[in-house]
Write a protein that holds these residues in place. Structure first.
Motif, PDB file in Angstrom:
ATOM      1  N   GLY A 250      49.377  20.347  45.538  1.00  0.00           N
ATOM      2  CA  GLY A 250      48.014  20.016  45.925  1.00  0.00           C
ATOM      3  C   GLY A 250      46.986  20.732  45.073  1.00  0.00           C
TER       4      GLY A 250
ATOM      5  N   ALA B 265      44.167  19.022  42.558  1.00  0.00           N
ATOM      6  CA  ALA B 265      42.741  19.346  42.646  1.00  0.00           C
ATOM      7  C   ALA B 265      42.208  19.769  41.283  1.00  0.00           C
ATOM      8  CB  ALA B 265      42.522  20.448  43.682  1.00  0.00           C
TER       9      ALA B 265
ATOM     10  N   SER C  29      41.363  13.344  46.510  1.00  0.00           N
ATOM     11  CA  SER C  29      41.914  12.814  47.764  1.00  0.00           C
ATOM     12  C   SER C  29      43.416  13.039  47.821  1.00  0.00           C
ATOM     13  CB  SER C  29      41.605  11.317  47.885  1.00  0.00           C
ATOM     14  OG  SER C  29      40.221  11.086  47.932  1.00  0.00           O
TER      15      SER C  29
ATOM     16  N   PHE D 299      44.077  16.684  48.652  1.00  0.00           N
ATOM     17  CA  PHE D 299      43.838  16.975  50.065  1.00  0.00           C
ATOM     18  C   PHE D 299      45.033  16.532  50.923  1.00  0.00           C
ATOM     19  CE2 PHE D 299      42.009  15.583  54.188  1.00  0.00           C
ATOM     20  CZ  PHE D 299      41.581  16.826  54.651  1.00  0.00           C
TER      21      PHE D 299
ATOM     22  N   CYS E 138      48.129  18.864  50.364  1.00  0.00           N
ATOM     23  CA  CYS E 138      47.946  20.170  51.009  1.00  0.00           C
ATOM     24  C   CYS E 138      48.092  20.062  52.534  1.00  0.00           C
ATOM     25  CB  CYS E 138      46.581  20.756  50.648  1.00  0.00           C
ATOM     26  SG  CYS E 138      46.490  21.385  48.956  1.00  0.00           S
ATOM     27  N   LEU E 139      47.541  19.022  53.122  1.00  0.00           N
ATOM     28  CA  LEU E 139      47.728  18.795  54.552  1.00  0.00           C
ATOM     29  C   LEU E 139      49.212  18.641  54.885  1.00  0.00           C
ATOM     30  CD1 LEU E 139      44.940  16.344  55.804  1.00  0.00           C
ATOM     31  CD2 LEU E 139      45.210  18.769  56.349  1.00  0.00           C
TER      32      LEU E 139
END
Length: 523
Positions: free
Chosen positions: A359, A363, A496, A499, A502-503
């Motif tokens: 992640g 980014a 996106s 994100f 990482c979630l």
């Protein structure tokens, strides 16, 4: 040393056939054969991404047709994986693998010489049928062949390496081919590989494979396939311009209803097609969701980068493929490394940290500029390839170690379902997100926009087709406007993806909190 390792002393069911163990040399020869068989399947997931600009212009394909050309392959495959995996458990994965290779060969020839975008879509659908037979067969053969968990971890690590490297090699191989040949060569390359591996697989793969008793419930298989296709079609179609809400709603209701009927049938049937008890295992659940999200994010990211490099920066297909080399090189290391890391660090830590690292690298790519890409962008790609390879291979080790050999096809199909469904939905989802941002960022003189075909702002491929048709000064203005809009939109897609991954890492850490080796196999 962490003891979070698979239980390899699980007793086989009373009716399970007695298997004669192969010698160590024979086991690794079997692995070599199935890896070569797996190579074109993995490459086909990404090799087409680099060819999108070329086939767009050659076939005059619309943005919608391009999305269907790319994601019909993983979506059809995802619908058939579980039925084919359970069928392989019944007739033996060797037979299913050989039939799948033959179908994949014929479909590759048809795709290479497709005269229209619609014909190419149909050819890709046939490719998916063959791939759906091959994927679970490969994983089942590995599970059957390698009974010792340490050898199996290494074998699955090699499988993970081949998967990630082949997927990462797709853009490079496509770039090399398109440098010298027409776009159909990205499919034609499958032909010599399959012609070579068919006799080799027939000779090396042992005939007496593990089989389960009972007939294949074709009604249950068709119900599952139709349910998945109806649901996925509804999700895809609802985002199209001018989509019929009535049609999308009907497809969704039919799909969900069929999936519900399938689940109820599995719970009540004397001979269910799929053992739903597999989903009680944390490793199965986490592995499926991990494959779904990561493969979806990665497919969308690769397609975005490939289009930007060629449409915006003017790179050739080969140059675009070389640009993605760091992902391929790092992926080659992650597979074998994952097996060792899981033994010493534990599945939970390895999966979580690898996803968080992936992640962070996504980014970084989202915030970076490809116009002046240096060592920092290359570093992000290295981290991305290494971390995703480790995380996905660790999940594969856990999934395939959680089931007895006679359920290897079913477990393999569940794992592959996450990869392929994720890739199809990822391309659709990120394609919609990219298109929305692209359309809002595209700036054209009003008089010029009114003279252009409807839908020119839907995607950069539509814009570039319009620019080529317009030609001259008008064509230059259209092309430059499209390039500027795409550069502005790409960051949204990459951030996106970061994100989501990482979630996922946080969810995996929580989902495996009660994971213990003793829970494996209790289905």
């Amino acid at each position: 040393m962490n003891t979070d390792t698979p239980d390899t002393h699980r007793a086989s069911p009373p009716n399970a056939p007695v298997r004669k163990s192969l010698s160590k040399a024979a086991r690794w020869r079997v692995l070599m054969a199935v890896m070569v068989a797996w190579l074109p399947i993995a490459m086909d997931m990404t090799i087409l991404h680099i060819a999108v600009p070329s086939l767009t212009l050659s076939l005059q394909a619309t943005g919608t047709e391009i999305l269907w050309i790319i994601d019909i392959y993983p979506l059809i495959m995802a619908s058939l994986l579980v039925p084919m995996g359970t069928q392989g458990d019944r007739i033996g994965p060797r037979a299913l693998l050989l039939v799948g290779l033959a179908i994949f060969l014929v479909a590759s020839l048809a795709a290479a010489f497709s005269p229209t975008a619609r014909f190419l879509i149909m050819s890709r659908a046939l490719l998916a049928v063959g791939a759906a037979m091959i994927v679970p067969s490969v994983l089942a053969i590995i599970r059957i062949t390698f009974e010792d968990w340490k050898e199996r971890a290494m074998a699955l690590g090699i499988w993970g390496t081949v998967s990630t490297v082949a997927a990462a090699m797709g853009p490079l191989a496509g770039g090399i081919l398109l440098e010298h040949f027409w776009w159909g060569s990205v499919f034609l390359i499958n032909v010599p590989i399959i012609l070579g591996i068919l006799p080799l697989a027939a000779m090396l793969l042992p005939k007496p494979q593990v089989k389960t008793r009972g007939s294949w419930p074709i009604g249950q298989a068709l119900t599952l396939a139709a349910g998945l296709m109806g649901t996925v079609y509804a999700v895809k179609a609802v985002f199209k311009q001018g989509a019929s809400l009535l049609l999308c709603g009907g497809a969704l209701v039919c799909g969900v209803t069929l999936l519900t009927l399938f689940v109820r049938r599995q719970l009540t049937a004397a001979t269910p097609m799929l053992d739903l008890g597999l989903f009680r295992l944390p490793a199965i659940r986490v592995g499926l969701v991990t494959a779904l999200v990561v493969s979806g994010a990665l497919a969308g990211v690769e397609l975005t980068i490939a289009q930007e490099l060629q449409f915006v920066l003017g790179r050739t297909p080969l140059q675009a493929g070389i640009f993605m080399l760091p992902i391929m090189a790092a992926s080659a290391v992650g597979g074998p490394l994952a097996g060792k890391l899981v033994v010493f660090g534990g599945l939970r830590k390895v999966c979580t940290l690898s996803l968080l690292a992936a992640g962070a690298s996504l980014a970084g790519l989202g915030l970076a500029s490809f116009h002046d890409a240096g060592w920092l962008v290359a570093s992000y790609m290295v981290v991305l390839g290494l971390s995703l390879s480790i995380g996905l291979t660790a999940s594969s080790i856990a999934i395939m170690g959680s089931v007895p050999p006679e359920k290897g096809g079913a477990a393999g199909s569940i794992e592959a379902l996450g990869y392929d469904l994720g890739a199809g939905l990822g391309i659709t989802g990120f394609g919609v997100l990219l298109a929305a941002n692209y359309s809002s960022a595209l700036r054209l003189p009003e008089q010029l926009r009114q003279s252009l075909p409807h839908g020119v702002a839907d995607s950069i491929s539509d814009t570039m087709v319009a620019a080529e048709l317009a030609g001259g000064e008008q064509g230059r203005i259209i092309a430059e406007a499209g390039q500027a809009a795409f550069s502005a939109a790409h960051s949204t897609v990459l951030l996106s993806a970061a994100f989501l991954v990482c979630l996922l890492g946080i969810w995996v850490f929580n989902g495996l909190r009660n994971y213990t080796p003793g829970e494996q196999g209790k289905t």
